[in-house]
Design an enzyme around this catalytic site. Structure first.
Site, PDB file in Angstrom:
ATOM      1  N   CYS A 327      -6.090  45.878  14.614  1.00  0.00           N
ATOM      2  CA  CYS A 327      -6.481  47.282  14.687  1.00  0.00           C
ATOM      3  C   CYS A 327      -5.782  48.126  13.632  1.00  0.00           C
ATOM      4  O   CYS A 327      -5.938  49.348  13.604  1.00  0.00           O
ATOM      5  CB  CYS A 327      -6.202  47.850  16.079  1.00  0.00           C
ATOM      6  SG  CYS A 327      -4.450  47.869  16.504  1.00  0.00           S
ATOM      7  N   ASP A 328      -5.016  47.484  12.756  1.00  0.00           N
ATOM      8  CA  ASP A 328      -4.335  48.177  11.673  1.00  0.00           C
ATOM      9  C   ASP A 328      -5.319  48.401  10.525  1.00  0.00           C
ATOM     10  O   ASP A 328      -5.910  47.445  10.009  1.00  0.00           O
ATOM     11  CB  ASP A 328      -3.151  47.329  11.200  1.00  0.00           C
ATOM     12  CG  ASP A 328      -2.222  48.099  10.283  1.00  0.00           C
ATOM     13  OD1 ASP A 328      -2.710  48.988   9.569  1.00  0.00           O
ATOM     14  OD2 ASP A 328      -1.013  47.797  10.265  1.00  0.00           O
TER      15      ASP A 328
END
Length: 388
Positions: A327-328
């Site tokens: 999710c970065d």
């Protein structure tokens, strides 16, 4: 990260029998040993392997079996691993900065070669390392173009400082050598020529005979379809320029490839998690996994896409942005890649030439990074030849 006991003909052969949801690395011992033989027969000197590139014991053992008998080690863990797997191999401790406990560990393990690029570290070695039969390789740096990134930003003495270090190392009773690193993924052979001439100048200016010249790593692997490394031409240039620069005082040559030895022996199978609005491709590996160095060195465009039952996708390439699974938002490959226009979600994409700085640097960030390793005889896609 387990190593399977099965041996597959190729990655495509594995994919015909499996549809893995996690990334899979394919290791070819045959390719690794062939690359080792290429260096051993082509490089005009002693070949050592930079363990940091891929410290997997299967890699190290195959290199030993191929005839590699020297290793560039950068930590006590690497020293102990090589001492166990190849007890008679030469170890070059070429990390120029070491703690006192690390130096003592190396001395106890019988390490006889160290690099240095500062006065303080040389004095530390002089205090802790018996000089008899021990080599000090002074590491120096030059401004060099043609590399993916500049190793001189962290390590390497200026030429002026290198002269002082050479004379001080001799005064301490060490055998004096020189070493440099032209920069990772260096595709410009002229970079080695500049360094070799500078090394000869250091020897002349100090009046110290240079025992060995370590021309570093930096030898490129095959990452881009349109850029094929010219290793044999680089070997020939190093040999010729060393003769020209040193003449009768020519030192023995050493190299320490990591990437160029191991990269081609691995491929990585990833799965397409999503194709968002026909513009963005999300795969199940990225810069926190086995593709961790791409944001530093640049993208690999040597890929194949496979549909169900390992059907090779042959559509015209379409450039798309590639994101990893975390999710970065920084989990993004540094440039677009041309994927076949007929590629679909759940297909597998294989990246070739990823054996260096993949196994060694992969993480489990965000719950991803579950890598397995399969052994293959070849990385070649036979179906691609049939489709051509």
């Amino acid at each position: 990260m387990g190593l399977s006991n099965n041996i597959w003909a190729s990655p495509a052969d594995y994919l015909r029998n499996h549809a893995p949801e996690h990334p899979v690395l394919f290791f070819s011992p045959e390719i690794l040993q062939a690359n080792a033989h290429r260096f051993l027969s082509g490089f005009p000197g002693f070949v050592t392997y930079a363990v940091k590139a891929n410290p997997d014991e299967a890699v190290l053992q195959n290199l030993v079996n191929a005839g590699i008998c020297g290793f560039d080690v950068a930590s006590p863990v690497e020293i102990d691993t090589i001492a166990r797997l190849a007890p008679h191999a030469a170890m070059h401790y070429n990390n120029p900065v070491r703690s006192r406990s690390e130096i003592k560990h190396a001395v106890k393990a019988g390490v006889k070669s160290y690099s240095v690029d500062s006065r303080s570290e040389l004095e530390k070695l002089g205090e802790l390392v018996p000089s008899e039969g021990v080599e000090i390789a002074v590491r120096f740096k030059l401004p060099v173009d043609g590399a993916a990134y500049n190793f001189g930003a962290k390590f390497g003495a200026t030429v002026d400082l290198a002269r002082d270090l050479v004379m001080r190392a001799q005064a301490l009773g060490f055998t004096v050598s020189l070493t440099f690193h032209p920069g990772t993924q260096c595709t410009d052979p002229a970079a080695w020529a500049s360094y070799i001439h500078a090394a000869a100048g250091i020897g002349r200016d100090t009046g110290v005979r240079i025992n060995r010249l370590n021309v570093g790593g930096g030898f490129p692997s095959h990452r881009l379809n349109d850029v094929i490394p010219q290793l044999d031409a680089t070997f020939a240039l190093i040999d010729r320029v060393t003769d020209e620069a040193f003449g009768a005082d020519r030192p023995a040559l050493v190299c320490e490839p990591g990437r160029a030895l191991v990269a081609e022996s691995y491929a990585l199978a990833t799965r397409v998690r999503a194709i968002r609005d026909d513009a963005h491709v999300f795969i199940n590996d990225g810069i926190y996994g086995a593709l961790s160095e791409l944001h530093l060195v640049g993208v690999i465009d040597r890929i194949d896409a496979f549909g169900p039952e390992a059907q090779l996708r042959t559509g015209d390439p379409v450039l798309r942005t590639v994101f990893g699974p975390t999710c970065d938002s920084t989990d993004k490959l540094p440039s677009e890649i041309g994927f076949p226009c007929d590629m679909q979600e759940e297909d597998h994409v294989i990246f070739y030439g990823v054996g260096a700085y993949s196994v060694a640097t992969a993480t489990r960030f965000n719950g991803f990074g579950n890598l397995t390793v399969e052994i293959v005889q070849s990385q070649t896609c036979a179906l691609r030849a049939l489709a051509a």
